[in-house]
Design an enzyme around this catalytic site. Structure first.
Site, PDB file in Angstrom:
ATOM      1  N   GLU A 130       0.788  -1.234   0.000  1.00 21.19           N
ATOM      2  CA  GLU A 130       0.000   0.000   0.000  1.00 21.19           C
ATOM      3  C   GLU A 130       0.824   1.289   0.000  1.00 21.19           C
ATOM      4  O   GLU A 130       0.244   2.380   0.111  1.00 21.19           O
ATOM      5  CB  GLU A 130      -0.994   0.013   1.174  1.00 21.19           C
ATOM      6  CG  GLU A 130      -2.016  -1.101   1.078  1.00 21.19           C
ATOM      7  CD  GLU A 130      -3.146  -1.022   2.091  1.00 21.19           C
ATOM      8  OE1 GLU A 130      -4.176  -1.678   1.873  1.00 21.19           O
ATOM      9  OE2 GLU A 130      -2.971  -0.304   3.095  1.00 21.19           O
ATOM     10  N   GLU A 178      -6.530  -7.558  -1.474  1.00 23.06           N
ATOM     11  CA  GLU A 178      -6.964  -7.361  -0.093  1.00 23.06           C
ATOM     12  C   GLU A 178      -8.412  -6.891  -0.084  1.00 23.06           C
ATOM     13  O   GLU A 178      -8.780  -5.986  -0.828  1.00 23.06           O
ATOM     14  CB  GLU A 178      -6.139  -6.299   0.640  1.00 23.06           C
ATOM     15  CG  GLU A 178      -4.853  -6.767   1.255  1.00 23.06           C
ATOM     16  CD  GLU A 178      -4.219  -5.696   2.138  1.00 23.06           C
ATOM     17  OE1 GLU A 178      -2.998  -5.750   2.305  1.00 23.06           O
ATOM     18  OE2 GLU A 178      -4.942  -4.819   2.665  1.00 23.06           O
TER      19      GLU A 178
END
Length: 815
Positions: free
Chosen positions: A425, A512
Site C-alpha cells: 500500500e 486485499e
C-alpha cells in the site's frame, strides 16, 4: 567437514539501568530462552503479566524503550579448524555482540543473518558471549529526527528501523516492541572453504526440467575446489579454480514429475544435495534441500478489459483463492512447525490455494516454505514495507539491499514461491493518503519498489515474477488502485460502505478486502476478564484496534440483521455478518471469472486474541468466516448473482474436468411452498464459469419478505440461496426444530431437523468446552430438512446445552 554447534543453553537476560525500568525488574537477572525474546522471558519468570490479556499491553510499553543484555557461558575446546564463526541467524534488532569482553560485531536489521570470525577470541574452556540490544525506539527516533519524519498509518516510527513493523502495533495487533536472539545462534567451525550460498533456479520447458545451480563459497585457503550436486538421479560437477568464489552448474532432468498448486495436481519434491570438496577429495561442506519442478509466469498483457493479472503455473492459468498471512504470533519463538502445519491445514480446509505474506510482518521461516511446498500452497512474499513512506538514505538503502539479496537467495528454488511484491500500500499511500505535501520532496521508497528490488529479483531469481506493490496497476500512468488494471485493494467497503458494494467492482485481481468480527467466545473468555462481557466493555474495547471498529460493525448489523438483544446475540450476528460479507464478495468476484483471476481475503490468521478480519482467531479457533470461505472457495461453486437488472445462476468450475449436471432453481415461500421452478443442464468446461440468466418468474418474487430462491445441482447437491429481502425485514417464523444428540468418536453428533426455515444455523460448542470444534456451520434448512453437526472435544459435553441458545443459534431465533 564443517561443524555447527548450537549455542542455545545457559542464557540469562537483564535490563540495563534506565528510569523507565520498573523497580522489580531493575538489577534482576532471569533465565532466557534462545531463540526467544524479552517479553516471553520476562513472562516465563513471572515478572510481567501476559501482554495478551485484558489491557496488560499498556503497562509493558517500557520494554521497547529499554536496553537489554543476553549473556551465556559456553565451553570450547580448540581444534585444528581454519575458521570458527559465530553464526547469528536472527538478532532483533540493534545488537552489539561481544565475546570474552571484545566486540565482534554490531547489527541493525532483524531481517538479516550475520556471521563473525571469532577464532582468535575463543579460549580453551569457558567463554562468555553477550548480546546487548539497544532500544528499538531510541534507534528509530534518532534516524527519524536526523532524516526528517515521514507519513505512516500509525503514530510509531516503524519505518525507521529494519524490524517487524507490526511490533509497533497495527489495527489488529498489539504494541509489543520486542528484542532478542530470535533465530538460531551457533559456532561454526570449518576449514579450507564452506558453502556460503546455494541458489537453485528451477525451470521447466518442453518437458525438460532444469536446475541452474549458483554456488558461492567462502575461503580460508586458496586451492581448487569441486562442487558436486545431485537431484532426481542426475548428477553434475564443477571446479571452482583457486582464487575464485562462485560457480554455476546445470542439472537437466527429462520429463520430471511436475509440482502443482493444491487442487491442480500433486506436489512431488526432489532432494537436491550439494557437496563442496577440497582438492584432495575431502568433503568440506554439504547443503541439502527439496525442490519441485514447475514453471511460473504472470500474464499482464493488456486486453479489452484493461490489464489482467493472471498467474500461470505450468502454463495453466490459476484462479487464486487466497488469504493474507500475518505473523501468527507477535512473539516468533512461539510459532513452531507444528503450529504452522495446523494453520496450513486450516487454509487447505477452506479450499485456499495461496498465502500472501504481508509486508508488515516477517520473511517467513524455512519451516513455512517447506510446509507450503509439501502442501501445494502458493506463496506471495512481500518485501517488508507496509503503510508508510520509507527513507532511502543510508543506512537504510544498504540494509534493504543486503536483506533483499539474502532473502531472495534463501528462498530461491521453493516451488511454492510464485510472486515477490515490492510493498504493501505504499505506492497507493503516496497517491491518495495526503503524503506528498508533508514529504516535501523527501524519499519515500519509490526507488526500492521500482528500481532496487526488481533488479535484485531479476538478477538472483528471474524464475519468480516481481510486482512493485500491492496494489499496483502496472504503470505510473494509471492509478495504483484502478480495478481495471493489475491488483487492487478494496477497503472502502469496511471503512465507509455496505458490503453489497463489492458488487460494484469487477476487478482484475483483488489482493486485499476484509470485514471484521470478534474472535470465538472461548478466546474472549480466556483473554478478557470483563464482567459482564459487552461489546464496549473495557477489555473488549482494548482488543478492538481498528479506528471506529465498533461503529463499523454496528453499521453492518443495522443494514442487514435484526437488532441484538444482548451480548450473545451481538457476538453471533457480528460473526455471521463477517462471514456473509466475505462470502458475498468472493462469490461475486469468482462469478466474473476470467475477467477477475484471483481474490486474497484479508486475513487468514491473528497474532493474538482480538476483534479482527481473521477467519482463524488468535487462539487458533475457526470463526464462522472460515466455514463461509470453505464454501465460497469450493472448486465447484453455484451462486445466484444480480445481472442486468435481474438474477442469474452462475456455475464456476475450478477443476480440470468439465462439470455437467442437471440443476433446478425454485422460488419458494419461507414455509417451503414452491411458487415457480425451472430446470437447466449445467455444462461448465474445466477452469471456467457459465452464467445462466433466470426467467422473470423466478427473479421477481410475489412477496419479497416471505420468499427465497433455492438452486441445486448434481448428486452432491451443491446449493445456492437467494433471499429477496434483508434478514431484518424478512417475516421470519419463530425458529422451531427437533434435535437429537448421540455419541460420536471423540465427541457428539447433533442432528437438527427443521420444523420451520432455519437461517444460518450454527453451533458454538466452545462455549461449553474451549477444546470443542464443530465440522460445519452457517447451514440454512427449509422445513423438514435435517443437518448433522459432529462436535469433538476433550471432555464430554452437555447434550441438552448443545441444542439450545447460546450454543445453537440461527437468525430467526432472535424473534
Amino acid at each position: 567437514m564443517s561443524r555447527p554447534t548450537l549455542l542455545h543453553e545457559g542464557w540469562t537476560l537483564r535490563a540495563l539501568p534506565g528510569p523507565q525500568v520498573p523497580s522489580e525488574i531493575a538489577g534482576v537477572e532471569v533465565p532466557a530462552t534462545v531463540p526467544g525474546c524479552v517479553h516471553t522471558d520476562l513472562l516465563a519468570a513471572g515478572l510481567i503479566p501476559d501482554p495478551y490479556l485484558d489491557d496488560n499491553e499498556n503497562r509493558l510499553t517500557w520494554i521497547g524503550r529499554t536496553d537489554w543484555v543476553y549473556q551465556t557461558t559456553f565451553h570450547h575446546e580448540p581444534g585444528g579448524d581454519d575458521r570458527v564463526d559465530l553464526a547469528c541467524a536472527g538478532l532483533d534488532t540493534v545488537a552489539t555482540v561481544t565475546l570474552n569482553g571484545v566486540e565482534v560485531g554490531h547489527t541493525e536489521n532483524q531481517h538479516r543473518s550475520y556471521r563473525f570470525d571469532v577464532r582468535s577470541l575463543l579460549r580453551a574452556g569457558d567463554n562468555t558471549l553477550a548480546v546487548r540490544f539497544d532500544s528499538p525506539y531510541r534507534y528509530a527516533e534518532a534516524h527519524r529526527d536526523r532524516l526528517g519524519d515521514r507519513p505512516n498509518a500509525y503514530p510509531e516510527p516503524f519505518q525507521f528501523i529494519r524490524k517487524t513493523a507490526c511490533n509497533f502495533g497495527w489495527d489488529w495487533g498489539p504494541t509489543v516492541v520486542t528484542a532478542g536472539i530470535w533465530r538460531r545462534i551457533a559456532l561454526h567451525a570449518w576449514s579450507t572453504a564452506r558453502l556460503a550460498t546455494v541458489r537453485p533456479l528451477v525451470t521447466v520447458d518442453g518437458g525438460v526440467g532444469r536446475v541452474e545451480l549458483h554456488v558461492e563459497v567462502e575461503r580460508a585457503r586458496d586451492e581448487p575446489l569441486t562442487v558436486h550436486a545431485t537431484v532426481a538421479a542426475v548428477a553434475a560437477e564443477v571446479t571452482v579454480p583457486a582464487g575464485e568464489r562462485a560457480a554455476v552448474l546445470t542439472l537437466t532432468v527429462d520429463d520430471p514429475a511436475l509440482w502443482w498448486p493444491a487442487g491442480y495436481g500433486e506436489q512431488p519434491l526432489h532432494d537436491l544435495d550439494v557437496t563442496l570438496r577440497a582438492a584432495d577429495g575431502r568433503d568440506l561442506d554439504t547443503v541439502s534441500r527439496r525442490i519441485g519442478f514447475r514453471s511460473v509466469r504472470l500474464d499482464t498483457t493488456p486486453d479489452a478489459h484493461g490489464t489482467p493479472f493472471t498467474l500461470h503455473v505450468n502454463d495453466v492459468p490459476i484462479f487464486v483463492k487466497g488469504v493474507n498471512w500475518i505473523p501468527d504470533d507477535a512473539f516468533p519463538n512461539r510459532v513452531t512447525r507444528a503450529r504452522l502445519a495446523q494453520r496450513f491445514d486450516q487454509a487447505l480446509g477452506a479450499n485456499v490455494n495461496l498465502l500472501r505474506i504481508w509486508g508488515g510482518g516477517r520473511y517467513e521461516s524455512d519451516d513455512f516454505y517447506e510446509l507450503a511446498d509439501e502442501a501445494g500452497l502458493l506463496v506471495q512474499q512481500d518485501f517488508l514495507f507496509a503503510c508508510a513512506a520509507y527513507p532511502e538514505e543510508e543506512p537504510f538503502r544498504t540494509e534493504v539491499e543486503a536483506e533483499a539479496r539474502e532473502q531472495v537467495t534463501r528462498l530461491a528454488g521453493h516451488p511454492s514461491l510464485v510472486l515477490w511484491t515490492g510493498n504493501n500500500e505504499n505506492i497507493w499511500g503516496w497517491h491518495d493518503w495526503d503524503w506528498q505535501e508533508p514529504l516535501a520532496g523527501r524519499t519515500w521508497g519509490r526507488g526500492y519498489y521500482l528500481e532496487l528490488l526488481p533488479t535484485i529479483v531479476g538478477e538472483l531469481d528471474p524464475t519468480v515474477p516481481y510486482w512493485p506493490g500491492s496494489p499496483w496497476s502496472g504503470s505510473d500512468d494509471i492509478h495504483p488502485n484502478d480495478p481495471a488494471h493489475g491488483t487492487m485493494h478494496i477497503w472502502d467497503v469496511w471503512n465507509d460502505d455496505d458490503y453489497t458494494k463489492y458488487r460494484e467492482y469487477v476487478p482484475r485481481f483483488v489482493a486485499e478486502f476484509g470485514y471484521q468480527a470478534p474472535p470465538a467466545f472461548a478466546t474472549l473468555r480466556r483473554s478478557i476478564s470483563d464482567e459482564p462481557l459487552a461489546h464496549d466493555s473495557p477489555g473488549m474495547a482494548h482488543h478492538q484496534k481498528a479506528a471506529d471498529g465498533d461503529r463499523k460493525l454496528q453499521r453492518g448489523l443495522d443494514a442487514h440483521l435484526p437488532p441484538p438483544a444482548d451480548f450473545d446475540d451481538w457476538h453471533y450476528l457480528t460473526q455471521l455478518n463477517q462471514a456473509r460479507a466475505i462470502q458475498l464478495g468472493v462469490e461475486h468476484f469468482r462469478s466474473h471469472r476470467p475477467v477477475c483471476t484471483g481474490t486474497i481475503v484479508w486475513q487468514l490468521n491473528d497474532c493474538w486474541p482480538v476483534t479482527s478480519w481473521a477467519a482463524v482467531d488468535g487462539d487458533g479457533r475457526r470463526k464462522p468466516l472460515w466455514y463461509a470461505l470453505r464454501r465460497a472457495y469450493a472448486d465447484r461453486l453455484l451462486t445466484v448473482q444480480p445481472r442486468d437488472g435481474g438474477l442469474a445462476l452462475v456455475a464456476v468450475n475450478e477443476t480440470g474436468r468439465a462439470w455437467t449436471a442437471p440443476a433446478t432453481i425454485t422460488r419458494l415461500t419461507l414455509a417451503g411452498e414452491p411458487r415457480a421452478k425451472t430446470s437447466v443442464d449445467l455444462d461448465v468446461p474445466a477452469y471456467s464459469s457459465v452464467v445462466l440468466p433466470l426467467p422473470a418468474e423466478l427473479a421477481r418474487p410475489d412477496e419479497a419478505r416471505r420468499e427465497l430462491l433455492v438452486a441445486e445441482a448434481g448428486d452432491t447437491a451443491e446449493r445456492a440461496l437467494w433471499f429477496f429481502a434483508e434478514d431484518r425485514d424478512v417475516e421470519w417464523p419463530a425458529a422451531d426444530w427437533d434435535a437429537t444428540v448421540e455419541p460420536a468418536d471423540g465427541g457428539r453428533r447433533v442432528r437438527v431437523t427443521a420444523r420451520t426455515v432455519l437461517r444460518d444455523l450454527t453451533l458454538f460448542p466452545d462455549r461449553l468446552d474451549p477444546s470443542a470444534q464443530v465440522d460445519q456451520a452457517l447451514v440454512t434448512l427449509l422445513p423438514g430438512e435435517s443437518a448433522v453437526f459432529t462436535v469433538r472435544a476433550d471432555a464430554p459435553l452437555d447434550a441438552d446445552a448443545l441444542t439450545r441458545r447460546p450454543v445453537l443459534r440461527c437468525v430467526n431465533d432472535l424473534l
